[in-house]
Design an enzyme around this catalytic site. Structure first.
Site, PDB file in Angstrom:
ATOM      1  N   ASP A 127      10.270 -13.161   5.630  1.00  0.00           N
ATOM      2  CA  ASP A 127      10.710 -12.818   4.268  1.00  0.00           C
ATOM      3  C   ASP A 127      10.750 -11.305   4.034  1.00  0.00           C
ATOM      4  O   ASP A 127      10.366 -10.520   4.894  1.00  0.00           O
ATOM      5  CB  ASP A 127       9.776 -13.466   3.246  1.00  0.00           C
ATOM      6  N   GLU A 165       7.764  -9.310   4.729  1.00  0.00           N
ATOM      7  CA  GLU A 165       7.448  -9.209   6.165  1.00  0.00           C
ATOM      8  C   GLU A 165       6.231 -10.024   6.584  1.00  0.00           C
ATOM      9  O   GLU A 165       5.454  -9.582   7.428  1.00  0.00           O
ATOM     10  CB  GLU A 165       7.217  -7.732   6.545  1.00  0.00           C
TER      11      GLU A 165
HETATM   12  C1  NOJ Z   1       3.285  -4.208   6.294  1.00  0.00           C
HETATM   13  C2  NOJ Z   1       4.302  -4.862   5.464  1.00  0.00           C
HETATM   14  O1  NOJ Z   1       5.304  -4.041   5.119  1.00  0.00           O
HETATM   15  C3  NOJ Z   1       3.658  -5.587   4.331  1.00  0.00           C
HETATM   16  O2  NOJ Z   1       4.594  -6.109   3.453  1.00  0.00           O
HETATM   17  C4  NOJ Z   1       2.887  -6.667   4.934  1.00  0.00           C
HETATM   18  O3  NOJ Z   1       2.143  -7.312   3.938  1.00  0.00           O
HETATM   19  C5  NOJ Z   1       2.008  -6.191   6.063  1.00  0.00           C
HETATM   20  N1  NOJ Z   1       2.626  -5.239   6.933  1.00  0.00           N
HETATM   21  C6  NOJ Z   1       1.573  -7.382   6.873  1.00  0.00           C
HETATM   22  O4  NOJ Z   1       2.644  -7.884   7.606  1.00  0.00           O
HETATM   23  C1  NOJ Z   2       6.484  -3.320   2.668  1.00  0.00           C
HETATM   24  C2  NOJ Z   2       7.334  -4.220   1.852  1.00  0.00           C
HETATM   25  O1  NOJ Z   2       6.694  -5.459   1.745  1.00  0.00           O
HETATM   26  C3  NOJ Z   2       8.708  -4.372   2.441  1.00  0.00           C
HETATM   27  O2  NOJ Z   2       9.487  -5.138   1.575  1.00  0.00           O
HETATM   28  C4  NOJ Z   2       9.346  -3.026   2.671  1.00  0.00           C
HETATM   29  O3  NOJ Z   2      10.573  -3.193   3.298  1.00  0.00           O
HETATM   30  C5  NOJ Z   2       8.456  -2.134   3.508  1.00  0.00           C
HETATM   31  N1  NOJ Z   2       7.116  -2.075   2.960  1.00  0.00           N
HETATM   32  C6  NOJ Z   2       8.988  -0.709   3.591  1.00  0.00           C
HETATM   33  O4  NOJ Z   2       9.036  -0.139   2.315  1.00  0.00           O
END
Ligand code: NOJ
Ligand code: NOJ
Length: 467
Positions: A191, A194
């Site tokens: 999603d 991520e």
């Molecule tokens: C970094 C991601 O961008 C964030 O959205 C996520 O919760 C964590 N990694 C774990 O995958």
């Molecule tokens: C974490 C977020 O969850 C994700 O949606 C985003 O793409 C990355 N950070 C980078 O900003």
């Protein structure tokens, strides 16, 4: 981008009351956003997620974030009155197309669903949640818009070769993304946050919109067979989107059919649903901004966060509600085994949502009350009107209750923006707002945070006044 730019940038104002303030705020946000495009050590079209190189490491290009930033820049071109620098914008758009093409040509584990690249266009090969299939769909939506604007401005088919040709295998940026979306939309993926491998409302919304916009462009560029194929796939996606309605919970579930990744998103409530409507609605089709199912989901989301985080249960005079990604979030901006915080881009998304619901209702000039949407409208109205509302009722433009609904939507929209600003005490926007202290936390100067403020403000009705 300049190394010492921090000191040159003016801070955001801490509040706003009128359209003039909103304009000034937008200009500031745009300056901050532009700082994050074309880093000195990278490609001119690379949009970094944040200047933070470590802890957290956001000094990279995420396809999703980049596409959303480009979309915001395009929306800015319609801004009435004082034009922002049009040449600078055109250059950024052209650079972005070239950088996108570069990234598309890199061989990756999951094709175009690869979520992030460094600022020179090298793919990130470490452990990560992939593919993230909203990325190519969002990029297609943004670049199709660019192609349409160029055609409207007099460009010919030949001028657009880099963006779209009918050749297969795809040789143009938009075609490559559309083909990827059309052939892969049915597969589970990770999603937008991520984290979870499943079928996602947000991703599907972006895929449907990309294919429909793509079909219209293909028609415009004499590629009718592609247009028919994209439309057919979009119709399949439309049918699948219906599966996200959870009648027992009474809201849309962000993800269904989970096959991997995190497993603790019990409520299914997620800002991703609101973002799906904002980033990818197709007016006239289900799940547009003012669709009953989206309205009730937005209300339930807002209510869930109103009861969550110290900064909401003890507001200390701050307006609105600070919104997070989803209630069960454990990512605090640095690690994933902690308590999640409120997010700037989520809080701003609610502002944009309320403004756009107002716009949509105004355009429709009638509100039909249904068992699904009634709680949303009741929550907007002061008690004396609210109690009079009932299923089957109608509110009409020009009559007091309708006007009261609009006024309430404007006010709530403004309050979400004021809430963001109330926490941005140093004049910059990070990724998150700490749930207890209210301080900015997570990646500093997050590009998407600024983009979300810009698109919200661009949808704020001009010159609104309420008592
Ligand atoms: C970094 C991601 O961008 C964030 O959205 C996520 O919760 C964590 N990694 C774990 O995958
Ligand atoms: C974490 C977020 O969850 C994700 O949606 C985003 O793409 C990355 N950070 C980078 O900003």
């Amino acid at each position: 981008m300049h190394a010492d730019s921090k000191t040159l940038l003016e801070p955001l104002p801490t509040s706003f009351t009128c359209s003039k303030d909103a304009d000034a705020l937008l200009d500031r946000a745009l300056e901050h956003l532009m700082e994050n495009i074309g880093p000195d050590d990278g490609h001119a079209g690379a949009v970094i997620a944040s200047p933070s190189r470590a802890d957290p490491g956001y000094y990279d290009f995420w396809v999703r974030d980049g596409a959303l930033v480009i979309k915001a820049l395009q929306l800015l071109q319609d801004r009435a009155g004082k034009p922002t620098d049009p040449l600078a914008h055109e250059k950024v758009l052209g650079d972005f197309v070239r950088f996108s093409s570069l990234c598309q040509q890199v061989t990756t584990a999951d094709g175009l669903g690869e979520p992030k690249f460094d600022v020179r266009g090298n793919v990130f090969t470490g452990d990560w949640g992939r593919p993230q299939n909203d990325g190519p769909a969002l990029r297609a939506i943004a670049l199709i818009e660019l192609a349409n604007r160029r055609l409207d401005g007099g460009a010919g088919v030949d001028d657009l070769k880099y963006l779209y040709t009918s050749d297969l295998p795809a040789e143009s940026v938009i075609k490559a993304d559309l083909e990827y979306v059309a052939h892969n939309w049915w597969k589970p993926c990770i999603d937008l946050w991520e984290e979870e491998r499943a079928t996602h409302f947000y991703t599907r919304m972006t895929q449907r919109r990309a294919l429909l916009d793509g079909a219209a462009l293909a028609d415009r560029l004499h590629d009718p067979r592609a247009a028919a194929w994209y439309r057919q796939q979009a119709a399949f996606i439309g049918a699948e989107l219906e599966l996200h309605w959870d009648p027992d919970a009474g809201h849309l579930r962000a993800s269904i059919e989970r096959v991997g990744g995190i497993d603790y998103k019990y409520s299914g409530l997620d800002t991703a649903v609101v973002l799906g409507a904002l980033h990818a609605e197709v007016p006239g089709l289900p799940f547009s901004v003012a669709d009953d199912f989206v309205l009730i989901t937005a209300l339930r989301l807002r209510q869930a966060f109103d009861r969550r985080y110290q900064i909401n249960t003890d507001k200390r005079g701050k307006p609105g509600v600070a919104i997070g990604r989803y209630p069960e979030d454990r990512y605090d901006g640095y690690r994933t085994d902690r308590k999640g915080n409120a997010w700037i881009l989520a809080t701003n998304a609610l502002a944009e949502y309320y403004y756009r619901v107002a716009q949509a209702l105004h355009a429709r000039s009638i509100i039909r009350l249904t068992a699904i949407n009634l709680p949303f409208y009741r929550a907007l109205l002061p008690k004396q009107h609210g109690d009079a509302l009932a299923v089957g009722g109608r509110l009409r433009l020009g009559e007091t209750p309708f006007e009261a609904v609009l006024e309430s939507l404007y006010r709530d929209g403004d309050d979400f923006i004021r809430r963001t600003l109330a926490h941005a005490t140093d004049g910059t926007l990070s990724e998150q707002i700490h749930r207890d202290s209210g301080e900015m936390t997570g990646a500093p100067e997050l590009t998407w945070s600024y983009a979300s403020l810009i698109t919200a403000l661009l949808h704020r009705p001009k010159g609104i006044a309420y008592s």
